[in-house]
Design a protein around this motif. Structure first.
Motif, PDB file in Angstrom:
ATOM      1  N   VAL A 333      34.973 130.710  74.082  1.00  0.00           N
ATOM      2  CA  VAL A 333      35.354 129.880  72.934  1.00  0.00           C
ATOM      3  C   VAL A 333      34.145 129.570  72.055  1.00  0.00           C
ATOM      4  CG1 VAL A 333      36.103 127.552  72.276  1.00  0.00           C
ATOM      5  CG2 VAL A 333      37.437 128.866  73.924  1.00  0.00           C
ATOM      6  N   ILE A 334      33.033 129.156  72.662  1.00  0.00           N
ATOM      7  CA  ILE A 334      31.876 128.786  71.832  1.00  0.00           C
ATOM      8  C   ILE A 334      31.250 130.008  71.163  1.00  0.00           C
ATOM      9  CG2 ILE A 334      31.367 126.686  73.131  1.00  0.00           C
ATOM     10  CD1 ILE A 334      29.053 128.215  74.479  1.00  0.00           C
ATOM     11  N   VAL A 335      31.243 131.140  71.855  1.00  0.00           N
ATOM     12  CA  VAL A 335      30.705 132.371  71.255  1.00  0.00           C
ATOM     13  C   VAL A 335      31.543 132.773  70.046  1.00  0.00           C
ATOM     14  CG1 VAL A 335      30.395 134.860  71.608  1.00  0.00           C
ATOM     15  CG2 VAL A 335      29.587 133.241  73.334  1.00  0.00           C
ATOM     16  N   LEU A 336      32.859 132.768  70.195  1.00  0.00           N
ATOM     17  CA  LEU A 336      33.745 133.161  69.101  1.00  0.00           C
ATOM     18  C   LEU A 336      33.683 132.174  67.943  1.00  0.00           C
ATOM     19  CD1 LEU A 336      36.839 134.322  71.199  1.00  0.00           C
ATOM     20  CD2 LEU A 336      35.303 135.779  69.879  1.00  0.00           C
ATOM     21  N   TYR A 337      33.585 130.882  68.258  1.00  0.00           N
ATOM     22  CA  TYR A 337      33.545 129.856  67.201  1.00  0.00           C
ATOM     23  C   TYR A 337      32.246 129.943  66.402  1.00  0.00           C
ATOM     24  CZ  TYR A 337      34.047 125.333  64.900  1.00  0.00           C
ATOM     25  OH  TYR A 337      34.160 124.342  63.954  1.00  0.00           O
ATOM     26  N   VAL A 338      31.121 130.035  67.105  1.00  0.00           N
ATOM     27  CA  VAL A 338      29.820 130.028  66.437  1.00  0.00           C
ATOM     28  C   VAL A 338      29.554 131.332  65.693  1.00  0.00           C
ATOM     29  CG1 VAL A 338      27.313 129.927  66.831  1.00  0.00           C
ATOM     30  CG2 VAL A 338      28.837 128.351  68.048  1.00  0.00           C
ATOM     31  N   LEU A 339      29.948 132.452  66.285  1.00  0.00           N
ATOM     32  CA  LEU A 339      29.610 133.766  65.719  1.00  0.00           C
ATOM     33  C   LEU A 339      30.806 134.470  65.092  1.00  0.00           C
ATOM     34  CD1 LEU A 339      27.273 135.067  68.585  1.00  0.00           C
ATOM     35  CD2 LEU A 339      26.599 134.033  66.419  1.00  0.00           C
ATOM     36  N   ALA A 340      31.783 133.700  64.637  1.00  0.00           N
ATOM     37  CA  ALA A 340      33.000 134.294  64.068  1.00  0.00           C
ATOM     38  C   ALA A 340      32.693 135.253  62.917  1.00  0.00           C
ATOM     39  CB  ALA A 340      33.955 133.191  63.600  1.00  0.00           C
ATOM     40  N   ASP A 341      31.946 134.793  61.925  1.00  0.00           N
ATOM     41  CA  ASP A 341      31.638 135.625  60.749  1.00  0.00           C
ATOM     42  C   ASP A 341      30.833 136.876  61.104  1.00  0.00           C
ATOM     43  OD1 ASP A 341      32.990 134.262  58.691  1.00  0.00           O
ATOM     44  OD2 ASP A 341      31.423 132.764  58.581  1.00  0.00           O
ATOM     45  N   PRO A 342      29.676 136.739  61.786  1.00  0.00           N
ATOM     46  CA  PRO A 342      28.900 137.945  62.087  1.00  0.00           C
ATOM     47  C   PRO A 342      29.614 138.937  63.011  1.00  0.00           C
ATOM     48  CG  PRO A 342      27.946 136.015  63.172  1.00  0.00           C
ATOM     49  CD  PRO A 342      28.953 135.511  62.207  1.00  0.00           C
ATOM     50  N   LEU A 343      30.390 138.434  63.980  1.00  0.00           N
ATOM     51  CA  LEU A 343      31.123 139.343  64.868  1.00  0.00           C
ATOM     52  C   LEU A 343      32.155 140.150  64.092  1.00  0.00           C
ATOM     53  CD1 LEU A 343      31.715 137.165  68.079  1.00  0.00           C
ATOM     54  CD2 LEU A 343      30.309 139.222  67.892  1.00  0.00           C
ATOM     55  N   MET A 344      32.869 139.507  63.190  1.00  0.00           N
ATOM     56  CA  MET A 344      33.856 140.214  62.370  1.00  0.00           C
ATOM     57  C   MET A 344      33.179 141.242  61.466  1.00  0.00           C
ATOM     58  SD  MET A 344      36.782 138.998  63.303  1.00  0.00           S
ATOM     59  CE  MET A 344      37.991 139.305  62.050  1.00  0.00           C
ATOM     60  N   GLN A 345      32.010 140.872  60.927  1.00  0.00           N
ATOM     61  CA  GLN A 345      31.284 141.778  60.047  1.00  0.00           C
ATOM     62  C   GLN A 345      30.818 143.018  60.803  1.00  0.00           C
ATOM     63  OE1 GLN A 345      30.811 141.256  56.644  1.00  0.00           O
ATOM     64  NE2 GLN A 345      30.108 143.386  56.700  1.00  0.00           N
TER      65      GLN A 345
END
Length: 516
Positions: A333-345
Motif C-alpha cells: 500500500v505505501i509503495v503504491l501510494y508514494v510511487l503512484a506517478d513514477p510507477l505508472m510512467q
C-alpha cells in the motif's frame, strides 16, 4: 516447519514467478500480434473463463477441503472416492461444454462479439476445457494433502511453455491473417496447459497410494454421498466466482451509463474507465498473489484442524495468515501510494490512473484480507455464507457506482469509490461471519504499531524520491525510494516487535542463518 507454512512459501515463490511470467506473456502477445490481435484474443478469453468456471463447478476448493479431512482420519478409500467422483463430474461436463463451444462459436463471433474473426480464437481454445478440468482436480488433490510443490511447478511450467510457443507460433501464422495469429496464441495456451497436466499426472503417479483406475466405475456408482458432500462446498464456491464474473461484466455498462448521465461523452468515458481498470487496478492487484497463496494453503490446513475440532489451531492459523497479509499488504500500500506517478510512467509511459491508485490504495488492505477470509469460510463449511456476502458486496458496489458516477462532482472517481466500497463490504461481512463461528482475539496495539510503521516508511520513501538524485533517471530514483521504504519497513517491524526472531527462523533459507 509445518506443512501450512511450507506450502504457503512454495506458493508465494511460485505465485511471484508466475505473476512476472504473466507480465512477460502480455508483452510478448502485444508485440507479436499488436493491438488488433490482442483485441481478438481478449474478446474470446472471457468466454473461455466462463466455460471453465462452469466445468470446474468450484470443485478444486471442495476437493482440497474434503481430502484434507479424509487424510486427517487416514481414510484413503474416501480420498480415492473423492478423486474418482470429481474426475467423473468434470470430464462429463467438459464433454458437454467443449463441443457446445465449438458449435456456438459461429453465433458467438457474429452476434455477441460482432466480429466474425473471433471464431478462430474460440475454436482454438475449446480443447483446453477438458485439460483444465482434469488439472484442477489433480491440483485440488495435492493441495488437500498440503503438498503445494506439484501445483506450483505446474503453473510455472505452463507459463514458460506458453511464452515460448506464443513467440514462435504467432510469428509463423501472422502472414495468414491477424485472426490466425490470435488463434495461434490461444493454441499456445492450450499446449501450455497440456504440458502442465502431463506434469501433474506424472507427479500423481509417483506419489499416489492407490490405483485410481481399479474399480473406477464402482467407486462412481457408490459415490453419491461423496458427490453431495463435494457439492455443498463446490456450488457456493462456484456461485461466488460467478457473482464476481457477472458483476465485472455489468460494471463497465453501469459506469458508461452513469457517466453519460453526468454529461461525460462516450469516448471520454471509455478513456477514463480504461485508465481505472487497465492501468490502476492491475497494479493495485499485483500483490494479491500473496493472498492467493495463503488462501490456497488455508483451505486444507483449516479443514484438517476443523475435522479434529482443534479450535485453538484454527485461530492460530487464521491469526498468522491475517498478520502476514497485514504486514505484506501494508508495504504494498505505501509503495503504491508514494510511487503512484513514477510507477505508472515507467510501466505504461503515462501517469494516467495514478490518481486512482492514490485514492484506492489505502483501502486495498481490505481486498488483500478477502481471499484468506473466504478460504477460512469454505474450510468451515460456510461457503454458502461467503457466496451471500459476495452477492451483497456486488449489489452495493453496483449501486454506489451508479449513484456517485452519475454526479458531476464525482464522475469516474465515483466508480473507483464504488469498487472500493464493494470489496470493503465483502471483507467486513466475511470477517463478521468468521467471528460468529470461531473465537478470535484482536491485538489492537500491534495494528497501531503497524500503521505507524507504514506512515514512517512512506514518509522516508517520499523524502528520498523528492530529494535524492533528482536530476537522475526516473528508474534510479524509484529504485532508491523503493529500497529505502523496504529497508526502513523491515527494520521498524523488527524494532517494534511485529516480526520476531522466531518468525524469521520459520522462513526457508533465512531460518538456517538464524539457527546458528
Amino acid at each position: 516447519m509445518s506443512k501450512f507454512l511450507k506450502g504457503t512459501f512454495i506458493l508465494l515463490i511460485a505465485g511471484f514467478i508466475t505473476r512476472i511470467l504473466g507480465f512477460i506473456n502480455r508483452i510478448v502477445i502485444a508485440r507479436s500480434i499488436g493491438e488488433e490481435g490482442v483485441g481478438l484474443y481478449m474478446m474470446a478469453f472471457p468466454t473461455f473463463i466462463l466455460v471453465v468456471t462452469i466445468t470446474q463447478m468450484g470443485l478444486p476448493v471442495a476437493i482440497s477441503k474434503n481430502i484434507a479431512e479424509a487424510e486427517a482420519k487416514g481414510d484413503f478409500a474416501e480420498i480415492k472416492k473423492i478423486l474418482v467422483v470429481s474426475l467423473a463430474a468434470t470430464i462429463a461436463l467438459s464433454l458437454i461444454f467443449t463441443p457446445a463451444l465449438i458449435l456456438l462459436a459461429p453465433i458467438l463471433s457474429t452476434t455477441l462479439f460482432t466480429d466474425p474473426r473471433t471464431y478462430y480464437p474460440l475454436i482454438a481454445i475449446a480443447p483446453v476445457v477438458p485439460i483444465i478440468a482434469i488439472s484442477s482436480v489433480l491440483r485440488g488433490y495435492f493441495q488437500g494433502r498440503q503438498n503445494m510443490r506439484p501445483s506450483a511447478n505446474s503453473q510455472i511450467l505452463e507459463q514458460l511453455v506458453r511464452i515460448t510457443l506464443i513467440a514462435v507460433m504467432t510469428k509463423a501464422f501472422i502472414p495468414y491473417g491477424i485472426e490466425y495469429a490470435a488463434a495461434a496464441a490461444m493454441v499456445s495456451s492450450v499446449i501450455g496447459e497440456l504440458v502442465s497436466l502431463a506434469y501433474l499426472m506424472t507427479a500423481f503417479k509417483l506419489k499416489k497410494r492407490f490405483r485410481l483406475r481399479k474399480n473406477f466405475f464402482k467407486f462412481v456408482q457408490s459415490g453419491k454421498t461423496t458427490f453431495t458432500s463435494l457439492m455443498e462446498i463446490a456450488l457456493p464456491s462456484m456461485g461466488s466466482r460467478m457473482i464476481g464474473s457477472v458483476s465485472w461484466f455489468f460494471e463497465p455498462i453501469v459506469v458508461a451509463h452513469s457517466l453519460a448521465i453526468a454529461g461525460v461523452a462516450a469516448v471520454e468515458a471509455t478513456k477514463q474507465y480504461g485508465a481505472l481498470t487497465g492501468y490502476a487496478l492491475p497494479l493495485l492487484m499485483l500483490p494479491s498473489f500473496v493472498t492467493f497463496s495463503l488462501a490456497t494453503s488455508l483451505v486444507p490446513a483449516i479443514s484438517e484442524a476443523n475435522s479434529r475440532n482443534n479450535q485453538k489451531l484454527i485461530e492460530y492459523r487464521l491469526q498468522e495468515a491475517l498478520r502476514f497479509v497485514f504486514l505484506t499488504g501494508g508495504l504494498a500500500v505505501i509503495v503504491l501510494y508514494v510511487l503512484a506517478d513514477p510507477l505508472m510512467q515507467i510501466m505504461y509511459g503515462s501517469t494516467k490512473g495514478s490518481y486512482f491508485i492514490r485514492v484506492m490504495a489505502p483501502f486495498f488492505l481490505f481486498f488483500y484480507y478477502q481471499g484468506p477470509l473466504q478460504a477460512v469460510l469454505q474450510a468451515l463449511n460456510l461457503a454458502r455464507a461467503a457466496m451471500i456476502n459476495s452477492l451483497i458486496g456486488a449489489i452495493v458496489k453496483t449501486a454506489v457506482i451508479f449513484i456517485l458516477a452519475s454526479q458531476d462532482s464525482f464522475g469516474i472517481t465515483g466508480a473507483a469509490l464504488g469498487i472500493v466500497i464493494g470489496f470493503v463490504v465483502v471483507t467486513v461481512l466475511h470477517f463478521a461471519t468468521v467471528l460468529k463461528t470461531i473465537s478470535f482475539t484482536f491485538y489492537i496495539r500491534d495494528y497501531a504499531k503497524g500503521f505507524l510503521v507504514m506512515a514512517a516508511s512512506g514518509w522516508i520513501g517520499y523524502w528520498l524520491f523528492a530529494n535524492i538524485l533528482v536530476e537522475n533517471l526516473l528508474l534510479i530514483r524509484v529504485v532508491i525510494s523503493l529500497s529505502g521504504m523496504c529497508i526502513s519497513y523491515m527494520l521498524l517491524l523488527l524494532i517494534f516487535g511485529l516480526i520476531k526472531k522466531d518468525d524469521l527462523k520459520r522462513i526457508p533459507w533465512i531460518g538456517r542463518f538464524f539457527a546458528y
